[in-house]
Write a protein that holds these residues in place. Structure first.
Motif, PDB file in Angstrom:
ATOM      1  N   LYS A  41       0.838  -1.210   0.000  1.00  0.00           N
ATOM      2  CA  LYS A  41       0.000   0.000   0.000  1.00  0.00           C
ATOM      3  C   LYS A  41       0.871   1.259   0.000  1.00  0.00           C
ATOM      4  N   ASN A  42       1.983   1.205   0.719  1.00  0.00           N
ATOM      5  CA  ASN A  42       2.889   2.357   0.703  1.00  0.00           C
ATOM      6  C   ASN A  42       3.491   2.581  -0.674  1.00  0.00           C
ATOM      7  N   VAL A  43       3.790   1.487  -1.350  1.00  0.00           N
ATOM      8  CA  VAL A  43       4.292   1.610  -2.717  1.00  0.00           C
ATOM      9  C   VAL A  43       3.217   2.284  -3.585  1.00  0.00           C
ATOM     10  N   ALA A  44       1.989   1.821  -3.435  1.00  0.00           N
ATOM     11  CA  ALA A  44       0.883   2.400  -4.218  1.00  0.00           C
ATOM     12  C   ALA A  44       0.727   3.887  -3.912  1.00  0.00           C
ATOM     13  N   LYS A  45       0.884   4.242  -2.641  1.00  0.00           N
ATOM     14  CA  LYS A  45       0.742   5.654  -2.263  1.00  0.00           C
ATOM     15  C   LYS A  45       1.858   6.504  -2.876  1.00  0.00           C
ATOM     16  N   ILE A  46       3.070   5.940  -2.900  1.00  0.00           N
ATOM     17  CA  ILE A  46       4.173   6.691  -3.514  1.00  0.00           C
ATOM     18  C   ILE A  46       3.849   6.980  -4.977  1.00  0.00           C
ATOM     19  N   ILE A  47       3.255   5.988  -5.646  1.00  0.00           N
ATOM     20  CA  ILE A  47       2.957   6.157  -7.071  1.00  0.00           C
ATOM     21  C   ILE A  47       1.749   7.075  -7.291  1.00  0.00           C
ATOM     22  N   LEU A  48       0.740   6.945  -6.437  1.00  0.00           N
ATOM     23  CA  LEU A  48      -0.523   7.630  -6.718  1.00  0.00           C
ATOM     24  C   LEU A  48      -0.695   8.985  -6.032  1.00  0.00           C
ATOM     25  N   CYS A  49      -0.077   9.163  -4.871  1.00  0.00           N
ATOM     26  CA  CYS A  49      -0.267  10.403  -4.109  1.00  0.00           C
ATOM     27  C   CYS A  49       0.255  11.581  -4.921  1.00  0.00           C
ATOM     28  N   LYS A  50      -0.499  12.649  -4.930  1.00  0.00           N
ATOM     29  CA  LYS A  50      -0.092  13.784  -5.768  1.00  0.00           C
ATOM     30  C   LYS A  50       0.500  14.942  -4.972  1.00  0.00           C
ATOM     31  N   GLN A  51       0.615  14.774  -3.691  1.00  0.00           N
ATOM     32  CA  GLN A  51       1.240  15.831  -2.894  1.00  0.00           C
ATOM     33  C   GLN A  51       2.700  15.942  -3.290  1.00  0.00           C
ATOM     34  N   LYS A  52       3.111  17.131  -3.581  1.00  0.00           N
ATOM     35  CA  LYS A  52       4.463  17.284  -4.116  1.00  0.00           C
ATOM     36  C   LYS A  52       5.544  17.374  -3.048  1.00  0.00           C
ATOM     37  N   ASN A  53       5.128  17.525  -1.823  1.00  0.00           N
ATOM     38  CA  ASN A  53       6.140  17.751  -0.779  1.00  0.00           C
ATOM     39  C   ASN A  53       6.625  16.465  -0.121  1.00  0.00           C
ATOM     40  N   LYS A  54       6.625  15.383  -0.913  1.00  0.00           N
ATOM     41  CA  LYS A  54       7.116  14.131  -0.355  1.00  0.00           C
ATOM     42  C   LYS A  54       8.615  14.252  -0.093  1.00  0.00           C
ATOM     43  N   SER A  55       8.987  14.063   1.127  1.00  0.00           N
ATOM     44  CA  SER A  55      10.404  14.214   1.435  1.00  0.00           C
ATOM     45  C   SER A  55      11.033  12.843   1.595  1.00  0.00           C
ATOM     46  N   PHE A  56      12.327  12.833   1.801  1.00  0.00           N
ATOM     47  CA  PHE A  56      13.067  11.588   1.853  1.00  0.00           C
ATOM     48  C   PHE A  56      12.548  10.651   2.947  1.00  0.00           C
ATOM     49  N   ASP A  57      12.255  11.209   4.117  1.00  0.00           N
ATOM     50  CA  ASP A  57      11.803  10.292   5.163  1.00  0.00           C
ATOM     51  C   ASP A  57      10.298  10.332   5.397  1.00  0.00           C
ATOM     52  N   ASN A  60       5.102   9.445   1.681  1.00  0.00           N
ATOM     53  CA  ASN A  60       3.786   9.839   1.183  1.00  0.00           C
ATOM     54  C   ASN A  60       3.099  10.624   2.275  1.00  0.00           C
ATOM     55  N   CYS A  61       2.166  11.420   1.869  1.00  0.00           N
ATOM     56  CA  CYS A  61       1.644  12.392   2.823  1.00  0.00           C
ATOM     57  C   CYS A  61       0.769  11.739   3.885  1.00  0.00           C
ATOM     58  N   ASN A  62       0.112  10.612   3.510  1.00  0.00           N
ATOM     59  CA  ASN A  62      -0.755   9.892   4.438  1.00  0.00           C
ATOM     60  C   ASN A  62      -1.965  10.680   4.916  1.00  0.00           C
ATOM     61  N   LYS A  63      -2.169  11.847   4.327  1.00  0.00           N
ATOM     62  CA  LYS A  63      -3.338  12.584   4.799  1.00  0.00           C
ATOM     63  C   LYS A  63      -4.208  13.094   3.672  1.00  0.00           C
ATOM     64  N   CYS A  64      -3.762  12.925   2.430  1.00  0.00           N
ATOM     65  CA  CYS A  64      -4.618  13.384   1.344  1.00  0.00           C
ATOM     66  C   CYS A  64      -5.715  12.361   1.111  1.00  0.00           C
ATOM     67  N   ASN A  65      -6.661  12.746   0.306  1.00  0.00           N
ATOM     68  CA  ASN A  65      -7.789  11.901   0.002  1.00  0.00           C
ATOM     69  C   ASN A  65      -7.342  10.565  -0.603  1.00  0.00           C
ATOM     70  N   ILE A  66      -6.389  10.652  -1.533  1.00  0.00           N
ATOM     71  CA  ILE A  66      -5.919   9.442  -2.212  1.00  0.00           C
ATOM     72  C   ILE A  66      -5.289   8.472  -1.213  1.00  0.00           C
ATOM     73  N   CYS A  67      -4.371   8.986  -0.383  1.00  0.00           N
ATOM     74  CA  CYS A  67      -3.712   8.119   0.603  1.00  0.00           C
ATOM     75  C   CYS A  67      -4.725   7.485   1.559  1.00  0.00           C
ATOM     76  N   GLU A  68      -5.695   8.282   1.974  1.00  0.00           N
ATOM     77  CA  GLU A  68      -6.704   7.746   2.902  1.00  0.00           C
ATOM     78  C   GLU A  68      -7.531   6.653   2.255  1.00  0.00           C
ATOM     79  N   LEU A  69      -7.899   6.877   0.994  1.00  0.00           N
ATOM     80  CA  LEU A  69      -8.709   5.869   0.297  1.00  0.00           C
ATOM     81  C   LEU A  69      -7.923   4.569   0.096  1.00  0.00           C
ATOM     82  N   ILE A  70      -6.631   4.703  -0.186  1.00  0.00           N
ATOM     83  CA  ILE A  70      -5.818   3.482  -0.349  1.00  0.00           C
ATOM     84  C   ILE A  70      -5.748   2.730   0.974  1.00  0.00           C
ATOM     85  N   ASP A  71      -5.515   3.479   2.057  1.00  0.00           N
ATOM     86  CA  ASP A  71      -5.419   2.839   3.365  1.00  0.00           C
ATOM     87  C   ASP A  71      -6.691   2.099   3.747  1.00  0.00           C
ATOM     88  N   SER A  72      -7.835   2.681   3.382  1.00  0.00           N
ATOM     89  CA  SER A  72      -9.095   2.045   3.785  1.00  0.00           C
ATOM     90  C   SER A  72      -9.640   1.109   2.703  1.00  0.00           C
TER      91      SER A  72
END
Ligand SMILES: [Zn+2]
Length: 294
Positions: A41-57, A60-72
């Motif tokens: 799921k984290n791999v999917a979030k890296i690919i699908l999440c559109k938040q641009k501020n993904k940093s090295f550590d 994925n943002c884990n709080k956008c709509n896309i990340c939340e939908l993947i998690d659930s």
């Protein structure tokens, strides 16, 4: 899976995504399925999440709509195919293809996961293969298996392979890191002695490790030269910084490494050997690439 291995792999995937080098099919070889699904799921979030501020550590943002939908498990274009206990059936693949043939309503990549991919039988393997042969631009397959060698070669050859298996990771990941770091240092084309301590402490600390690492670097350069492509990997991890080395330089590196490795077979003083290895790189690669004769 330990955190280190997971983070390491997620960072690699993040780099691949950032460089737009993600292939249409990824295969993850894992030790067990239950713990690996949150990683997938984290791999999917890296690919699908559109938040641009993904940093090295914080990949994925884990709080956008896309990340939340993947998690659930509610993201419409992220589908997981599982076995009914025995096999993954051809019908499941047909339904998946029908689903993915419809135009997506979301302007984003679409991902399907085949969990326990070794349970594809002959006919479902063939259906998958057809799907992999003509991937839609935005469609990414993620195959998850405990043993990649139970899959058809024709499927494997279409996948970018990541081994998450504990044993593989322990043996090779450290070597791959060192190879990557070493190539990174030599591509800087600066006086290598500036980095002496780092290279000596962390990459080439002794004769045996140096032999191993340099063999891998050489293999990697040969792969690049023989295939005449810009693709190069060590143990399936693609190396990107290799693009900074010209073909002529690479040929010279192979020549130097080949003869310096032979010297290591004799009873040389390792530190003196390392000095002469660095001097040869500086003299035969860097100095010449600065002069017009090269
Ligand atoms: Zn997100």
């Amino acid at each position: 899976m330990t955190d280190n291995r997971v983070n390491n792999s997620l960072n690699i995937i993040n780099n691949i995504v950032k460089n737009n080098k993600v292939s249409h099919a990824l295969l993850f070889e894992v030790d067990d399925y239950d713990t690996s699904m949150s990683f997938i799921k984290n791999v999917a979030k890296i690919i699908l999440c559109k938040q641009k501020n993904k940093s090295f550590d914080n990949l994925n943002c884990n709080k956008c709509n896309i990340c939340e939908l993947i998690d659930s498990n509610n993201y419409p274009d992220f589908m997981i195919i599982e076995t009914d206990g025995n096999w993954i059936k051809k019908q499941q693949l047909i339904e998946l293809q029908e689903e993915f043939n419809n135009k997506s309503l979301l302007d984003n990549k679409r991902i399907y996961v085949i969990k326990e991919a070794e349970k594809l039988n002959a006919s479902s393997s063939n259906s998958l293969l057809k799907f992999l042969e003509e991937p839609g631009d935005d469609i990414i397959a993620i195959l998850v298996t405990k043993n990649r060698y139970l899959l058809l070669d024709t499927i494997l050859s279409r996948c970018q392979i990541f081994s998450m298996k504990y044993s593989d990771f322990n043996i090779s990941s450290d070597v791959v890191d060192k190879v990557e770091n070493f190539i990174d240092y030599i591509t800087r084309k600066k006086n290598l002695f500036i980095f002496y301590k780092d290279i000596y402490d962390n990459i080439l600390p002794d004769k045996n490790i140096a032999k191993k690492i340099l063999s891998e670097v050489e293999k990697c350069f040969m792969q690049y030269l023989v295939k005449n492509s810009s693709e190069c990997d060590v143990d399936n991890r693609k190396l990107y910084n290799i693009d900074k080395i010209t073909i002529n330089e690479m040929i010279t590196y192979v020549k130097i490494i080949e003869s310096e490795k032979q010297k290591l077979e004799f009873n040389v003083n390792y530190k003196i050997w390392l000095d002469s290895f660095f001097s040869r790189i500086i003299g035969e690669v860097y100095d010449r690439s600065n002069s017009s004769e090269y």
